[in-house]
Enzyme design. Structure first.
Site, PDB file in Angstrom:
ATOM      1  NE  ARG A 147      26.297  44.681  27.853  1.00  0.00           N
ATOM      2  CZ  ARG A 147      27.511  44.837  27.368  1.00  0.00           C
ATOM      3  NH1 ARG A 147      27.827  44.366  26.190  1.00  0.00           N
ATOM      4  NH2 ARG A 147      28.418  45.489  28.058  1.00  0.00           N
ATOM      5  CE  LYS A 150      47.170  46.850  28.156  1.00  0.00           C
ATOM      6  NZ  LYS A 150      46.414  47.478  27.087  1.00  0.00           N
ATOM      7  N   GLY A 204      32.066  44.861  32.852  1.00  0.00           N
ATOM      8  CA  GLY A 204      33.207  44.184  32.243  1.00  0.00           C
ATOM      9  C   GLY A 204      33.559  42.874  32.918  1.00  0.00           C
ATOM     10  N   GLY A 263      33.193  49.869  29.912  1.00  0.00           N
ATOM     11  CA  GLY A 263      33.853  51.109  29.488  1.00  0.00           C
ATOM     12  C   GLY A 263      33.120  52.336  30.004  1.00  0.00           C
TER      13      GLY A 263
HETATM   14  P1  AMP Z   1      41.068  44.586  32.290  1.00  0.00           P
HETATM   15  O1  AMP Z   1      40.524  44.272  30.943  1.00  0.00           O
HETATM   16  O2  AMP Z   1      42.169  45.582  32.313  1.00  0.00           O
HETATM   17  O3  AMP Z   1      39.992  44.850  33.328  1.00  0.00           O
HETATM   18  O4  AMP Z   1      41.775  43.262  32.769  1.00  0.00           O
HETATM   19  C1  AMP Z   1      41.128  42.037  32.902  1.00  0.00           C
HETATM   20  C2  AMP Z   1      42.137  40.982  32.659  1.00  0.00           C
HETATM   21  O5  AMP Z   1      43.204  41.150  33.556  1.00  0.00           O
HETATM   22  C3  AMP Z   1      41.603  39.584  32.870  1.00  0.00           C
HETATM   23  O6  AMP Z   1      41.546  38.933  31.631  1.00  0.00           O
HETATM   24  C4  AMP Z   1      42.641  38.948  33.794  1.00  0.00           C
HETATM   25  O7  AMP Z   1      43.038  37.673  33.375  1.00  0.00           O
HETATM   26  C5  AMP Z   1      43.823  39.900  33.677  1.00  0.00           C
HETATM   27  N1  AMP Z   1      44.694  39.845  34.853  1.00  0.00           N
HETATM   28  C6  AMP Z   1      44.381  40.069  36.126  1.00  0.00           C
HETATM   29  N2  AMP Z   1      45.452  39.863  36.920  1.00  0.00           N
HETATM   30  C7  AMP Z   1      46.461  39.494  36.135  1.00  0.00           C
HETATM   31  C8  AMP Z   1      47.828  39.136  36.360  1.00  0.00           C
HETATM   32  N3  AMP Z   1      48.313  39.113  37.585  1.00  0.00           N
HETATM   33  N4  AMP Z   1      48.568  38.838  35.287  1.00  0.00           N
HETATM   34  C9  AMP Z   1      48.056  38.842  34.055  1.00  0.00           C
HETATM   35  N5  AMP Z   1      46.799  39.174  33.773  1.00  0.00           N
HETATM   36  C10 AMP Z   1      46.000  39.496  34.797  1.00  0.00           C
END
Ligand code: AMP
Length: 397
Positions: free
Chosen positions: A37, A201, A354, A377
């Protein structure tokens, strides 16, 4: 084209220019562990210095929540920046950010010199975009330049409020580059256009899915969010991540994809475990038939092949969110396969910041991508089709 004033439209000789950067770098024991960054901010800073501006830099770091937390001081950034620019960076160490040190340092500046202010989030007004702190920041400068793409989705004093109280405002080179790459990819893509979404999510990416379905030819969904889609398809997902209240939404999105003629690809197989850790027994099963007591932590081999085949023919690919728990080596394979597939093609390949940016860099594919966004974000909000307040606040051309 971005219709905002840019650094190239400014006459900065002898003028004080406040530049909002995104110096929110990861720190471990006071050491910067990833300086990308900081390096991303250099082109704007160098240009303003070469043109004879007095460059006053500001940024937030972490979430001190309106308190002066020493471990979130920008002092390590001042030190590294000074090495990278090969010139003194005067660090104005004021707990109130715009205090006696900052005022004195700015008053003593000569053309081509640099001052860095302390963490803007030491002030509680910052995240509330309160006029008082915006005015204090503006009182230091003639011109405001916003180059903090990673913070441009937030309406704060240092990203939005300050623009109103200076004579002139512009966007920096990093901001221009981010918006050009993301904007062109989303709004003017070469087809086939493939978007890949992953991460934990569905609820974080509701608007992204909805917006991208209007634009892409293929939408690939992997990672933890895929299990909610699995249930929507009538599958069994065991103990995998599931947002039960988003199953109907997933059904709606599947219907929208069909209606729009978009190919929606979901994992066909998944690697499952009984425990959420790296060193544990794992096996591959159908993505729609996960036994009770087991959870999916990565996409399986067949899914990797399916996704790679879709990526292979693409002319534009955007990716946000890992395919599995890539932090665990045993479950990083799916994320790696997608990164590899993107690295192998001659197309515009964009990583939406991210975790996916971290994964791509960690896996050594960083220089194989067309653009890796510095803002997670912010790039997500961009993919949602939203205007970024930090860009809107800057003067039009
Ligand atoms: P996000 O912050 O929503 O982009 O999610 C990123 C996170 O999703 C990372 O820390 C991954 O470890 C988690 N992740 C990805 N796939 C899975 C899964 N199948 N089960 C649990 N966590 C997951």
């Amino acid at each position: 084209m971005l219709n905002k004033k840019s650094v190239d439209d400014l006459q900065v000789k002898g003028k004080k220019v406040l530049v909002r950067c995104d110096f929110n770098v990861p720190l471990q024991d006071g050491e910067i562990t990833d300086e990308s960054r900081i390096t991303a901010a250099l082109p704007t800073i160098k240009k303003l210095l070469e043109d004879g501006g007095k460059v006053i830099l500001c940024s937030h770091m972490g979430k001190p929540k309106g308190e002066a937390k020493p471990e979130l001081s920008l002092a390590p950034v001042a030190k590294r920046l000074s090495e990278l620019l090969d010139k003194d960076v005067v660090f104005a160490k004021d707990e109130v950010v715009v205090g006696e040190n900052a005022r004195k340092a700015v008053a003593a500046m000569k053309d081509g010199e640099v001052v860095l202010l302390e963490n803007t989030r030491y002030r509680k007004e910052e995240t509330k975009n309160e006029e008082s702190f915006s005015k204090e920041l503006a009182s230091l400068a003639d011109i405001f330049v916003n180059d903090a793409f990673g913070s441009s989705h937030r309406a704060h004093c240092s990203t939005v409020g300050v623009a109103e109280f200076v004579k002139e405002s512009a966007v920096g080179y990093l901001m221009e580059k981010e918006i050009e790459f993301l904007g062109n990819a989303v709004n003017n893509p070469k087809h086939p256009f493939v978007a890949i979404l992953g991460g934990s999510k569905v609820s974080d990416k509701i608007n992204v899915i909805n917006n991208l379905l209007d634009k892409v030819d293929t939408l690939i969904i992997g990672g933890g969010m895929a299990y909610t889609f699995g249930v929507a398809k009538g599958g069994k997902v065991g103990e995998s991540l599931l947002e039960a209240d988003k199953v109907d939404y997933a059904k709606e999105m599947m219907a929208k994809a069909e209606e729009k003629g978009v190919t929606l690809l979901l994992p066909v197989d998944t690697i499952i475990t009984k425990e959420f850790k790296n060193d544990t027994e794992f096996k591959t099963v159908s993505a729609l038939d996960i036994p009770d007591g087991w959870m999916g932590l990565d996409i399986g081999e067949k899914s990797r092949e399916l996704f790679a085949a879709a990526i292979k023919d693409a002319k534009t690919v955007i990716w946000n969110g890992p395919m599995g728990v890539f932090e665990f080596e045993n479950f990083a394979g799916g994320t790696k396969a997608v990164a590899q597939a993107m690295a192998d093609i001659h197309a515009t390949t964009i990583i939406g910041g991210g975790d996916s940016a971290a994964a791509v860099n960690q896996l050594g594919f960083g220089d194989k991508m067309t653009h890796i966004s510095t803002g997670g974000g912010a790039s997500l909000e961009f993919l949602e089709g939203k205007d970024l307040p930090g860009v809107v606040a800057v003067q039009d051309k």
